[in-house]
Scaffold this active site. Sequence first.
Site, PDB file in Angstrom:
ATOM      1  N   GLY A  31       4.356 -37.162  44.803  1.00  0.00           N
ATOM      2  CA  GLY A  31       3.904 -38.484  44.149  1.00  0.00           C
ATOM      3  C   GLY A  31       3.442 -39.312  45.573  1.00  0.00           C
TER       4      GLY A  31
ATOM      5  N   CYS B 260       8.498 -29.919  45.522  1.00  0.00           N
ATOM      6  CA  CYS B 260       7.644 -29.055  45.034  1.00  0.00           C
ATOM      7  C   CYS B 260       7.099 -27.769  46.148  1.00  0.00           C
ATOM      8  CB  CYS B 260       6.105 -29.482  44.356  1.00  0.00           C
ATOM      9  SG  CYS B 260       4.841 -28.205  43.989  1.00  0.00           S
TER      10      CYS B 260
ATOM     11  N   CYS C 226       8.299 -25.756  42.981  1.00  0.00           N
ATOM     12  CA  CYS C 226       7.130 -24.884  42.570  1.00  0.00           C
ATOM     13  C   CYS C 226       6.772 -23.657  43.498  1.00  0.00           C
ATOM     14  CB  CYS C 226       5.960 -25.644  42.301  1.00  0.00           C
ATOM     15  SG  CYS C 226       6.078 -27.508  42.103  1.00  0.00           S
TER      16      CYS C 226
ATOM     17  N   LYS D 261       9.103 -20.984  44.613  1.00  0.00           N
ATOM     18  CA  LYS D 261       9.733 -20.434  43.357  1.00  0.00           C
ATOM     19  C   LYS D 261       8.599 -19.562  43.011  1.00  0.00           C
ATOM     20  CE  LYS D 261       8.348 -21.919  39.552  1.00  0.00           C
ATOM     21  NZ  LYS D 261       8.452 -22.808  38.630  1.00  0.00           N
TER      22      LYS D 261
ATOM     23  N   TYR E 186       0.167 -30.789  54.883  1.00  0.00           N
ATOM     24  CA  TYR E 186       0.663 -32.132  54.430  1.00  0.00           C
ATOM     25  C   TYR E 186       0.498 -33.293  55.344  1.00  0.00           C
ATOM     26  CZ  TYR E 186       1.430 -31.137  49.337  1.00  0.00           C
ATOM     27  OH  TYR E 186       1.202 -30.943  48.051  1.00  0.00           O
TER      28      TYR E 186
ATOM     29  N   TYR F 197      13.778 -24.556  32.311  1.00  0.00           N
ATOM     30  CA  TYR F 197      12.862 -23.576  32.857  1.00  0.00           C
ATOM     31  C   TYR F 197      13.535 -23.180  34.542  1.00  0.00           C
ATOM     32  CZ  TYR F 197      10.732 -27.042  36.178  1.00  0.00           C
ATOM     33  OH  TYR F 197      10.399 -27.891  37.000  1.00  0.00           O
ATOM     34  N   ILE F 198      14.094 -23.888  35.107  1.00  0.00           N
ATOM     35  CA  ILE F 198      14.432 -23.630  36.360  1.00  0.00           C
ATOM     36  C   ILE F 198      15.545 -22.452  36.135  1.00  0.00           C
ATOM     37  CG2 ILE F 198      15.534 -24.011  38.579  1.00  0.00           C
ATOM     38  CD1 ILE F 198      14.078 -26.859  38.267  1.00  0.00           C
TER      39      ILE F 198
ATOM     40  N   GLU G  70      13.723 -19.069  34.944  1.00  0.00           N
ATOM     41  CA  GLU G  70      12.916 -18.551  35.991  1.00  0.00           C
ATOM     42  C   GLU G  70      13.862 -17.785  37.118  1.00  0.00           C
ATOM     43  OE1 GLU G  70       8.854 -21.434  35.637  1.00  0.00           O
ATOM     44  OE2 GLU G  70      10.500 -22.130  37.262  1.00  0.00           O
TER      45      GLU G  70
ATOM     46  N   ARG H 156      25.687 -23.967  27.431  1.00  0.00           N
ATOM     47  CA  ARG H 156      26.534 -24.350  26.446  1.00  0.00           C
ATOM     48  C   ARG H 156      26.045 -24.380  25.133  1.00  0.00           C
ATOM     49  NH1 ARG H 156      26.337 -30.922  28.300  1.00  0.00           N
ATOM     50  NH2 ARG H 156      24.122 -30.831  27.608  1.00  0.00           N
TER      51      ARG H 156
ATOM     52  N   ARG I 155      15.295 -26.070  25.148  1.00  0.00           N
ATOM     53  CA  ARG I 155      15.672 -27.080  24.212  1.00  0.00           C
ATOM     54  C   ARG I 155      14.303 -27.568  23.378  1.00  0.00           C
ATOM     55  NH1 ARG I 155      19.237 -31.506  26.237  1.00  0.00           N
ATOM     56  NH2 ARG I 155      17.237 -32.024  26.969  1.00  0.00           N
TER      57      ARG I 155
ATOM     58  N   GLY J 297      19.913 -29.003  35.383  1.00  0.00           N
ATOM     59  CA  GLY J 297      19.105 -30.394  35.019  1.00  0.00           C
ATOM     60  C   GLY J 297      19.055 -31.016  36.642  1.00  0.00           C
TER      61      GLY J 297
ATOM     62  N   THR K 192       4.874 -31.614  39.135  1.00  0.00           N
ATOM     63  CA  THR K 192       4.375 -32.183  40.230  1.00  0.00           C
ATOM     64  C   THR K 192       2.835 -32.884  40.018  1.00  0.00           C
ATOM     65  OG1 THR K 192       5.338 -30.398  41.605  1.00  0.00           O
ATOM     66  CG2 THR K 192       3.121 -30.992  42.122  1.00  0.00           C
TER      67      THR K 192
ATOM     68  N   ALA L 296       4.142 -24.704  32.144  1.00  0.00           N
ATOM     69  CA  ALA L 296       4.610 -23.170  32.301  1.00  0.00           C
ATOM     70  C   ALA L 296       5.915 -22.922  32.473  1.00  0.00           C
ATOM     71  CB  ALA L 296       3.457 -22.388  32.859  1.00  0.00           C
TER      72      ALA L 296
ATOM     73  N   HIS M  90     -13.784 -10.015  24.895  1.00  0.00           N
ATOM     74  CA  HIS M  90     -13.140  -8.883  24.522  1.00  0.00           C
ATOM     75  C   HIS M  90     -13.165  -7.841  25.658  1.00  0.00           C
ATOM     76  CE1 HIS M  90     -11.338  -5.625  22.034  1.00  0.00           C
ATOM     77  NE2 HIS M  90     -12.357  -4.929  22.522  1.00  0.00           N
TER      78      HIS M  90
ATOM     79  N   GLU N  93      -8.552 -13.534  23.628  1.00  0.00           N
ATOM     80  CA  GLU N  93      -9.598 -13.690  22.721  1.00  0.00           C
ATOM     81  C   GLU N  93      -8.600 -13.797  21.236  1.00  0.00           C
ATOM     82  OE1 GLU N  93     -11.243  -9.631  21.286  1.00  0.00           O
ATOM     83  OE2 GLU N  93      -9.926  -8.886  22.866  1.00  0.00           O
TER      84      GLU N  93
HETATM   85  C1  LIG Z   1      13.098 -24.899  41.559  1.00  0.00           C
HETATM   86  C2  LIG Z   1      12.060 -26.044  41.063  1.00  0.00           C
HETATM   87  C3  LIG Z   1      10.874 -25.456  40.438  1.00  0.00           C
HETATM   88  C4  LIG Z   1       9.956 -26.399  40.191  1.00  0.00           C
HETATM   89  N1  LIG Z   1       8.763 -25.533  39.652  1.00  0.00           N
HETATM   90  C5  LIG Z   1       7.862 -26.382  39.246  1.00  0.00           C
HETATM   91  C6  LIG Z   1       6.710 -25.833  38.728  1.00  0.00           C
HETATM   92  O1  LIG Z   1       6.339 -24.644  38.600  1.00  0.00           O
HETATM   93  N2  LIG Z   1       5.674 -26.604  38.388  1.00  0.00           N
HETATM   94  C7  LIG Z   1       5.684 -28.058  38.398  1.00  0.00           C
HETATM   95  O2  LIG Z   1       4.954 -28.766  37.974  1.00  0.00           O
HETATM   96  N3  LIG Z   1       6.813 -28.857  38.846  1.00  0.00           N
HETATM   97  C8  LIG Z   1       7.913 -27.900  39.245  1.00  0.00           C
HETATM   98  N4  LIG Z   1       9.105 -28.372  39.803  1.00  0.00           N
HETATM   99  C9  LIG Z   1       9.334 -29.867  39.604  1.00  0.00           C
HETATM  100  C10 LIG Z   1       8.344 -30.569  40.993  1.00  0.00           C
HETATM  101  O3  LIG Z   1       8.996 -30.179  42.225  1.00  0.00           O
HETATM  102  C11 LIG Z   1       8.684 -32.111  40.952  1.00  0.00           C
HETATM  103  O4  LIG Z   1       8.396 -32.524  39.698  1.00  0.00           O
HETATM  104  C12 LIG Z   1       7.778 -33.100  42.146  1.00  0.00           C
HETATM  105  O5  LIG Z   1       8.190 -32.019  43.224  1.00  0.00           O
HETATM  106  C13 LIG Z   1       8.336 -34.293  42.043  1.00  0.00           C
HETATM  107  O6  LIG Z   1       7.595 -34.998  42.912  1.00  0.00           O
HETATM  108  P1  LIG Z   1       8.342 -36.275  43.566  1.00  0.00           P
HETATM  109  O7  LIG Z   1       7.164 -36.879  44.295  1.00  0.00           O
HETATM  110  O8  LIG Z   1       8.590 -37.295  42.367  1.00  0.00           O
HETATM  111  O9  LIG Z   1       9.410 -36.029  44.224  1.00  0.00           O
HETATM  112  P2  LIG Z   1       9.638 -34.897  45.463  1.00  0.00           P
HETATM  113  O10 LIG Z   1       8.597 -34.025  45.432  1.00  0.00           O
HETATM  114  O11 LIG Z   1      11.091 -34.391  45.137  1.00  0.00           O
HETATM  115  O12 LIG Z   1       9.773 -35.793  46.867  1.00  0.00           O
HETATM  116  C14 LIG Z   1      10.708 -36.666  46.987  1.00  0.00           C
HETATM  117  C15 LIG Z   1      10.884 -36.908  48.420  1.00  0.00           C
HETATM  118  O13 LIG Z   1      11.524 -38.017  48.756  1.00  0.00           O
HETATM  119  C16 LIG Z   1      12.420 -37.654  49.930  1.00  0.00           C
HETATM  120  N5  LIG Z   1      13.451 -38.752  50.005  1.00  0.00           N
HETATM  121  C17 LIG Z   1      14.372 -39.130  48.965  1.00  0.00           C
HETATM  122  N6  LIG Z   1      15.182 -40.085  49.281  1.00  0.00           N
HETATM  123  C18 LIG Z   1      14.579 -40.689  50.427  1.00  0.00           C
HETATM  124  C19 LIG Z   1      14.903 -41.700  51.246  1.00  0.00           C
HETATM  125  N7  LIG Z   1      15.760 -42.498  50.904  1.00  0.00           N
HETATM  126  N8  LIG Z   1      14.100 -41.753  52.613  1.00  0.00           N
HETATM  127  C20 LIG Z   1      13.359 -40.889  53.064  1.00  0.00           C
HETATM  128  N9  LIG Z   1      12.955 -39.858  52.256  1.00  0.00           N
HETATM  129  C21 LIG Z   1      13.738 -39.815  50.922  1.00  0.00           C
HETATM  130  C22 LIG Z   1      12.861 -36.325  49.523  1.00  0.00           C
HETATM  131  O14 LIG Z   1      13.476 -35.654  50.933  1.00  0.00           O
HETATM  132  C23 LIG Z   1      11.621 -35.693  49.099  1.00  0.00           C
HETATM  133  O15 LIG Z   1      10.816 -34.904  50.187  1.00  0.00           O
HETATM  134  C24 LIG Z   1      10.140 -27.608  40.323  1.00  0.00           C
HETATM  135  C25 LIG Z   1      11.309 -28.141  40.747  1.00  0.00           C
HETATM  136  C26 LIG Z   1      12.170 -27.247  41.267  1.00  0.00           C
HETATM  137  C27 LIG Z   1      13.481 -27.867  41.670  1.00  0.00           C
END
Ligand SMILES: Cc1cc2nc3c(=O)[nH]c(=O)nc-3n(C[C@H](O)[C@H](O)[C@H](O)COP(=O)(O)OP(=O)(O)OC[C@H]3O[C@@H](n4cnc5c(N)ncnc54)[C@H](O)[C@@H]3O)c2cc1C
Length: 472
Positions: A16, A43, A48, A51, A99, A179-180, A183, A200, A206, A263, A312, A342, A437, A442
């Site tokens: 984000g 991510c 993501c 994983k 990035y 899901y985590i 997977e 539990r 869920r 969670g 993500t 997914a 097909h 299909e």
């Molecule tokens: C194991 C796993 C598998 C996943 N698989 C999927 C998937 O298959 N598909 C999918 O869509 N989503 C998946 N997700 C979820 C996805 O990773 C998150 O929804 C997404 O990364 C959220 O983005 P974000 O920008 O909110 O936060 P993040 O990507 O978590 O970014 C937050 C950043 O802020 C930084 N930060 C935090 N606090 C501070 C601070 N005070 N100062 C400076 N930096 C800071 C952190 O280091 C981090 O880099 C998965 C998550 C996990 C844990």
Amino acid sequence: MSSYDVDLFVIGAGSGGTRAARIAAGHGAKVKVAEEYRVGGTCVIRGCVPKKLLVYAARFAHEFEDAAGFGWSLQGADFDWPTLIANKDKEIARLEGAYRANLGRSGVEIVPQRATVEGPNAVRLADGTRLTAKYILIATGGHPNLGPAIPGRDLAITSNEAFHLERLPTSIVIQGAGYIALEFACLFAGLGAKVTMVHRGDRLLRDFDDEVAERLAGEMRASGIDIVLGATIAEIAPEGEGRRVHLSDGREIVADQVMLAIGRQPNTAGLGLETAGVALGDNGAVKVDAGSRTNVPSIYAVGDVTDRLQLTPVAIREGHAFADTVFGNKPWTVDHSLVATAVFTEPEIGVVGLTEAQARAKGYRLDIYKTDFRPMKATLSGRATRVFMKLVVDQKTDRVLGAHLIGEASAEMIQIVGIVLAMGGTKADFDRTIALHPSAAEELVTMRTKDPSSDGPEPRLPEQSAESTPAI
Ligand SMILES: Cc1cc2nc3c(=O)[nH]c(=O)nc-3n(C[C@H](O)[C@H](O)[C@H](O)COP(=O)(O)OP(=O)(O)OC[C@H]3O[C@@H](n4cnc5c(N)ncnc54)[C@H](O)[C@@H]3O)c2cc1C
């Protein structure tokens, strides 16, 4: 000239935060983004992307087994975990570089340290520097929830550590049913580990369709994964190189590793949000309106830290909408309904829209269509796996409200089904589409018979009934 050091200060360079920073800079804003760990966020670094790479690795085991039915004989298929992890790390480093380069090209300055909020328009960096900003964006994501402080909890790993284990565990106990957890259970099992899942509750996944969750549990059990429901991990103790796990139901399991996947919690602790008066929800998530604005007009929040949909593409959209709205004079908000998602288990799941239970709870009368078949590949491989699909249709409008798939290629299919649902597609639209097909997809356009679980026709009110219609 702005009286602030920057127009936008973003805390967190994840999905984000990086999108918001780039788009805002593109609209001419002066932007800095602070990152305390690695650019790319959860991510890219430990979610993501790594994983899915591990999921691909695990799926080779099935492919090798399935190959025999197609005439192949394979010998000496050895798996080397350190090679997989090293190659995965190389790819993650490449992505992190991309990035960084994208942010740089957009004119965004990366501040490689922790930042906290010090008021509605001020942040404090870990090195003590104070900066002022016209707007602050909280994009700090979340972290794994560790649950109650049971004895030996620090002997357990979370998904963060799972990506860096020095060796593949021979056995692992995983607590969780989201899901985590699922997977990782499937990918460790695919790579050869003995997996026990502990949860539990009385079912997996869920918020997913009941039948999809049941089928997944059935196939996971059939593949050798032990699923213990109605229990939690009560204690973890060292046992040689591994761990002895005591469950709340009295059972004991000895395993190489224990993983908690119960969670995720928003990263708001110690962030200084109270200095600006930013309101938080019960679980510590930042409260925002549809435009991702907090109760403090200069502070916005996007992504997992707001605990809307922890995905993500959702975090990316929220960041993009924020930047267009605040800096681009193009206001828009994110539609959080109909987000396709997914689960990369074995078999995989793809869902979009309402489940049958959710649609009924909203008062819809439903037509339900289901299909359950053996995928063509399984005819020669002999693998005991099925594909199941369910369409949830609003009886009144014929609109498809939800699609729930489990089986081969479900993740790829559901993205496209998502477009159809977003366009308001009806069952008649599915029906008039000619099948491709031979494919699993299909079946999505060839379901003709209503399932008995469909609702009957809506009872007519007396004044509308045939009997009361005057004969012409
Ligand atoms: C194991 C796993 C598998 C996943 N698989 C999927 C998937 O298959 N598909 C999918 O869509 N989503 C998946 N997700 C979820 C996805 O990773 C998150 O929804 C997404 O990364 C959220 O983005 P974000 O920008 O909110 O936060 P993040 O990507 O978590 O970014 C937050 C950043 O802020 C930084 N930060 C935090 N606090 C501070 C601070 N005070 N100062 C400076 N930096 C800071 C952190 O280091 C981090 O880099 C998965 C998550 C996990 C844990």
